[in-house]
Design an enzyme around this catalytic site. Structure first.
Site, PDB file in Angstrom:
ATOM      1  N   ALA A  88      12.070  14.348  17.546  1.00 44.89           N
ATOM      2  CA  ALA A  88      10.971  15.048  18.208  1.00 44.89           C
ATOM      3  C   ALA A  88      11.235  16.548  18.229  1.00 44.89           C
ATOM      4  CB  ALA A  88      10.782  14.533  19.630  1.00 44.89           C
ATOM      5  N   ASP A  89      10.139  17.292  18.274  1.00 47.53           N
ATOM      6  CA  ASP A  89      10.242  18.740  18.412  1.00 47.53           C
ATOM      7  C   ASP A  89       9.000  19.237  19.142  1.00 47.53           C
ATOM      8  OD1 ASP A  89      12.070  21.060  17.338  1.00 47.53           O
ATOM      9  OD2 ASP A  89      10.017  21.795  17.182  1.00 47.53           O
TER      10      ASP A  89
END
Length: 216
Positions: A88-89
């Site tokens: 995730a970012d």
């Protein structure tokens, strides 16, 4: 062993490729069972000029790099079983400009000043990689999605910005603030998923990958 038993798929093992306590807590609150493991080598998070012009694609690319790097390690270790790796970012975007994690105090102050009194997008991408390996065969697939919420800041004074920076929660946060912490006082309103702003749109993850709730 019966034919039915031999065809029973291995249990799904979910791995979060992030050390973020915020993402870990969101998954736990959703009742998802997982372990945490990040790639041994730091993931390259640099983006070229063309990528920076497309924030949604940029944040998806970074999420893919994080999950993909861990997948490569699992393959190199000859890991066996059925794995779901989550990368995730999160990016804060205002007027097409990406606000990442501040480099220093002055950078954090600049970001908060520019966000003062206006709305900005918070985009979180999640890259889900599936790995099935039995020691002889390897099957690999992935899908990445991005979710967006809109946050509107109050008008901030310089004194208010400095007071918030003293609290020390700015420096590992995109946009230099944490809505789940003291940064909530900076926010006038938001539209969309709070989980997306915090850093992991769990409800959408479960909608798209319902099998994750039955993971071991």
């Amino acid at each position: 062993m019966t034919e039915q038993q031999s065809q029973t798929p291995p249990p799904l093992k979910v791995i979060l490729a992030s050390k973020s306590p915020r993402r870990r807590d969101l998954l736990k609150e959703a009742g998802i069972k997982f372990t945490v493991r990040t790639p041994i080598e730091p993931v390259d998070e640099t983006l070229d000029a063309d990528e920076l012009m497309m924030p949604v694609e940029a944040v998806k690319k970074l999420a893919e790099r994080k999950a993909g790097a861990l997948i490569q390690e699992l393959i190199a270790e000859n890991s066996q079983g059925l794995f779901m790796v989550l990368g995730a970012d999160t990016m804060v975007v205002k007027g097409g400009e990406i606000f990442g994690k501040p480099r220093n105090l002055d950078d954090a102050k600049r970001m908060l000043g520019e966000l003062s009194g206006v709305s900005h997008d918070v985009i979180t991408a999640v890259s889900v990689w599936m790995l099935a390996a039995d020691g002889e065969n390897v099957s690999l697939a992935y899908r990445t999605f991005a979710d967006k919420s809109v946050v509107t800041f109050k008008e901030l004074t310089e004194e208010g910005i400095i007071d918030y920076l003293r609290k020390g929660e700015s420096f590992d946060k995109a946009g230099a603030y944490a809505i789940q912490g003291e940064g909530r006082a900076l926010v006038e309103s938001y539209d969309g998923s709070l989980d997306t702003i915090v850093g992991f749109p769990v409800k959408r993850l479960i909608q798209e990958f319902p099998d994750i709730v039955s993971a071991i």
